[in-house]
Design an enzyme around this catalytic site. Structure first.
Site, short mmCIF file in Angstrom:
data_model
loop_
_atom_site.label_atom_id
_atom_site.label_comp_id
_atom_site.label_asym_id
_atom_site.label_seq_id
_atom_site.Cartn_x
_atom_site.Cartn_y
_atom_site.Cartn_z
N SER A 133 0.86 -1.18 0.00
CA SER A 133 0.00 0.00 0.00
C SER A 133 0.90 1.23 0.00
CB SER A 133 -0.87 -0.06 1.26
OG SER A 133 -1.63 1.11 1.39
N LYS A 159 -0.94 -0.84 -4.47
CA LYS A 159 -2.19 -0.13 -4.13
C LYS A 159 -1.85 1.32 -3.85
CE LYS A 159 -4.80 -0.14 0.24
NZ LYS A 159 -5.57 -0.98 1.18
N LEU A 160 -2.51 2.22 -4.57
CA LEU A 160 -2.27 3.65 -4.36
C LEU A 160 -3.39 4.23 -3.51
CD1 LEU A 160 -1.34 4.85 -7.98
CD2 LEU A 160 0.20 4.01 -6.18
N LYS A 161 -3.04 4.94 -2.47
CA LYS A 161 -4.03 5.68 -1.69
C LYS A 161 -4.45 6.88 -2.53
CE LYS A 161 -4.18 3.49 2.24
NZ LYS A 161 -5.46 2.95 2.74
N ASP A 187 -7.22 2.94 -3.29
CA ASP A 187 -7.98 2.92 -2.03
C ASP A 187 -8.30 4.35 -1.61
OD1 ASP A 187 -9.07 2.47 0.44
OD2 ASP A 187 -7.25 1.66 1.36
N ASN A 189 -10.41 5.17 1.04
CA ASN A 189 -10.78 5.31 2.45
C ASN A 189 -11.99 6.23 2.63
OD1 ASN A 189 -7.43 4.87 2.98
ND2 ASN A 189 -8.87 3.69 4.19
N GLU A 212 -11.10 0.58 -3.91
CA GLU A 212 -11.48 0.18 -2.56
C GLU A 212 -12.18 1.34 -1.84
OE1 GLU A 212 -8.08 -1.24 -0.44
OE2 GLU A 212 -9.17 -1.51 1.44
N ASP A 237 -14.15 -2.23 2.24
CA ASP A 237 -13.31 -2.48 3.41
C ASP A 237 -14.06 -1.97 4.65
OD1 ASP A 237 -11.38 -2.56 5.39
OD2 ASP A 237 -10.10 -1.03 4.52
N GLY A 289 -4.45 -4.89 5.74
CA GLY A 289 -3.49 -4.72 6.83
C GLY A 289 -3.72 -3.40 7.51
#
Ligand code: NPG
Length: 366
Positions: A133, A159-161, A187, A189, A212, A237, A289
């Site tokens: 990540s 995985k790129l935030k 992702d 969030n 995500e 998630d 994670g």
């Protein structure tokens, strides 16, 4: 299994580099560890709650309080791990605290029986493919350097935030620099709303594995609407706190992939229930994670070895986050981590290292 007492230990673990997401920047991990002591064995559980309630309502001080004040008194006299979920049911929520306690008891029970966690859970693999990540960065060149480094180390998926203002451009830059063969996902969030659907649809051009948690945690209906407007598969998630949530999300068409984070959804037994449900419904899962130390990482790797975990997880090597881990470090071999084979979670804290990072301990006799 009689429990003699429980230790609540807090440790402070500096991160090798700041980790920025749409909800904040971490520079160190403040972790609550639970050690359960029985006459036959000890067991460890790592609580994934952060020090502040920015990712979820739970936070480390609160988790310690819930364990000492409500969860320990609710335990049966001689608990078996299969009874714990039911015994703790009257206490609402606090799934991170419950997961830490249940995992410590499960670890002690399995160590006493000499059984590895992976075997107990039904794992079918001896090693798991690993992704990494990558946090939000100050600039695209800085991001490209970071991704280049991780690909060199052998990570099999990136995985790129993302967040509004850091989404299409970084994804495009990574695709242009590293090509179409890199397994790539993003992702958010929960940083977007349904009104961002037109912008998020531009991500379809980059052939991502998944996006995500684009929308808020309780937006199952909105996620279903978004899914109809994107070709990129939606993965949930934060929205999935239990097998019931997973069932609702699947029925509504809110997602086609689920990120299972055992430490967030109440523990490894609930994680296995979600895995089984998803497998029966053709929903792919992968293991998330939360910057775990080697203790939490060991258990996650065991879970990720179940057959329904068909996508690489955020099960990175220890050095992704920590210069010195509290266990023997997990190391990447050809993009994989080996599943521990010892009894229970299969790893132990190294006493000197653990003492060095410990900020407080509390012993509770049961
Ligand atoms: O590899 O352990 C890891 C971290 C992966 O990005 C990651 N975790 O939103 O999934 C997330 C994020 C996270 C980290 C969330 C810490 C909450 C706490």
């Amino acid at each position: 299994m009689k429990i003699t007492g429980v230790e609540l230990r807090r440790i402070a673990m500096p991160l090798v580099a700041p980790f920025r997401t749409s909800f904040g920047t971490e520079t160190a991990r403040d972790v609550l560890l639970v050690r359960v002591v029985t006459p036959d064995a000890e067991g460890w559980g790592e609580c994934v709650a952060m020090s502040e309630p920015l990712y979820s309502p739970e936070y480390a001080d609160g988790a310690a309080e819930v364990i000492r004040r409500f969860l320990l008194p609710a335990l049966p006299k001689n608990p078996n791990v299969h009874d714990i979920g039911h015994a703790l049911e009257p206490i609402k929520g606090h799934r991170m605290a419950k997961a830490a306690l249940e995992t410590a008891i499960l670890d002690a029970q399995l160590r006493a029986a000499g059984e590895p966690l992976a075997h107990f859970l039904g794992a079918t693999h001896t090693r798991v493919p690993c992704g990494v990540s990558v946090g939000i960065m100050d600039s695209i060149p800085q991001l490209l350097d970071a991704v280049a480094g991780y690909l060199d180390e052998g990570y099999l998926r990136i995985k790129l935030k993302i967040e509004p203002g850091w989404d299409l451009e970084p994804v495009q830059a990574v695709r242009e620099r590293f090509g179409d063969d890199v397994l790539l996902q993003v992702d958010a969030n929960a940083a977007y709303t349904l009104t961002d659907a037109p912008r998020l649809a531009h991500l379809d051009a980059f052939d991502l594995l998944l996006i995500e948690q684009p929308l808020a945690n309780d937006d199952l209906i909105q996620h279903a609407k978004l899914a109809q407007r994107l070709n990129t598969p939606i993965c949930l998630d934060e929205s999935i706190e239990s097998a019931e949530h997973a069932a609702a999300a699947i029925a509504l068409g809110s997602c086609s992939i689920i990120n299972i984070k055992p430490g967030r959804i109440g523990g490894y037994l609930e994680a296995r229930r979600i895995h089984d449900l998803c497998q029966a419904n053709g929903i792919a899962v992968w293991c998330g994670g939360m910057l775990e130390t080697g203790l939490g990482r060991a258990a996650n790797v065991a879970l990720a070895a179940l057959p329904g975990f068909t996508l690489p997880g955020d099960t990175s090597a220890s050095r992704r986050y920590y210069a010195t881990d509290i266990t023997e470090p997990f190391e990447l071999v050809n993009g994989h981590l080996d599943v521990p084979t010892g009894p229970g979670i299969g790893v132990e804290p190294i006493p000197d290292v653990l003492d060095e990072v410990t900020t407080s301990t509390e012993w509770i006799t049961l």
